[in-house]
Write a protein that holds these residues in place. Structure first.
Motif: not given
Ligand code: OAD
Length: 238
Positions: A54-56, A91-93, A110-113, A125-133
């Protein structure tokens, strides 16, 4: 002139990224022990992924504000005159980079990694990140975590940061409450090194009494005004 600038959540507040410890801040709505610790991630990785996803997404919709742009302008003005601006952010932005800052030490990650807990590769990494990746480097599934430094972990680039502080002529802290170490201790280290210290914040931070100069107001006003003064002084020196 060699300037060391430390930034915190306050510089990105007017870009809509939210601060942590203000009354309506992120840690008043979410539990940092569940969302920003290795133990919290081990207990409920999906919850932690959802929070950072959500933050990304919020970050991808945000834009740099006048404070980020002013720091990029200052970096240009200093480097044109043989000086240097070392920008260290909690900041992580990536709003400093998007405003044009060239070198940014993201001490809290960094949020985008994403980072692989198996092979340690760090991937954009710009999309959602999850356990299936799968990790793009080692292909392992479920091994990716946000590339964020959580409570109890060691911040990044600490040797480089210490070296930059030793080399600096001035230390400036912008938009941080001064309550999270090691960043909160930089002002004392700067004082011990005999470096002039300035704070720019909405309100006095926890460490306000340690600064030689203090400027209060929203970052989008206070930072460009301060940068204008520094650039004028540089121009007057020729
Ligand atoms: P905080 O939320 O602790 O402090 C933000 C500071 O910004 C406060 O002193 C506010 O008064 C100030 N502020 C708010 N709005 C502002 C504005 N428009 N202009 C200028 N200043 C403003 O955030 P940080 O000090 O950055 O770590 O927090 C440090 C770390 O704690 C973060 O990097 C994060 C958090 O837990 C991790 O997630 C690892």
């Amino acid at each position: 002139m060699r300037l060391f600038v430390l930034t915190g959540a306050g510089i990105s507040a007017e870009s809509g990224m939210g601060t942590f410890r203000d009354t309506d801040g992120i840690w008043s709505q979410f539990d940092p022990m569940k969302l920003a610790t290795p133990e919290g991630f081990a207990q409920d990785p999906a919850l932690v992924h959802d929070f950072y996803n959500a933050r990304r997404q919020n970050l991808l919709e945000a834009s740099p504000n006048a404070a980020h742009t002013a720091l990029a302008r200052l970096e240009d003005a200093l480097t044109q005159r043989g000086g240097d601006l070392y920008l260290c952010t909690q900041n992580i932005d990536d709003l400093h980079e998007r405003a044009g800052s060239r070198h940014v030490a993201h001490m809290h990650g960094e949020l985008r990694k994403a980072r692989c807990m198996s092979c340690h590769a760090v991937t954009a990494w710009d999309g959602p990140l999850g356990l299936a990746d799968n990790c793009p480097s080692c292909q392992k599934q479920g091994s990716l975590r946000p590339h964020i430094v959580w409570f109890g972990e060691i911040p990044l680039y600490m040797d480089d940061i210490a070296h930059a502080l030793e080399e600096a002529d001035m230390f400036v802290s912008i938009g941080t409450s001064g309550s999270v170490y090691p960043a909160a201790g930089f002002v004392s280290e700067a004082r011990d090194l005999g470096i002039r210290t300035s704070e720019i914040n909405l309100d006095p931070s926890d460490n306000a009494y340690l600064f030689d100069e203090r400027h209060y107001g929203p970052a989008s006003d206070a930072v460009p005004a301060w940068v204008d003064r520094i650039v004028k002084a540089l121009e007057a020196r020729g």
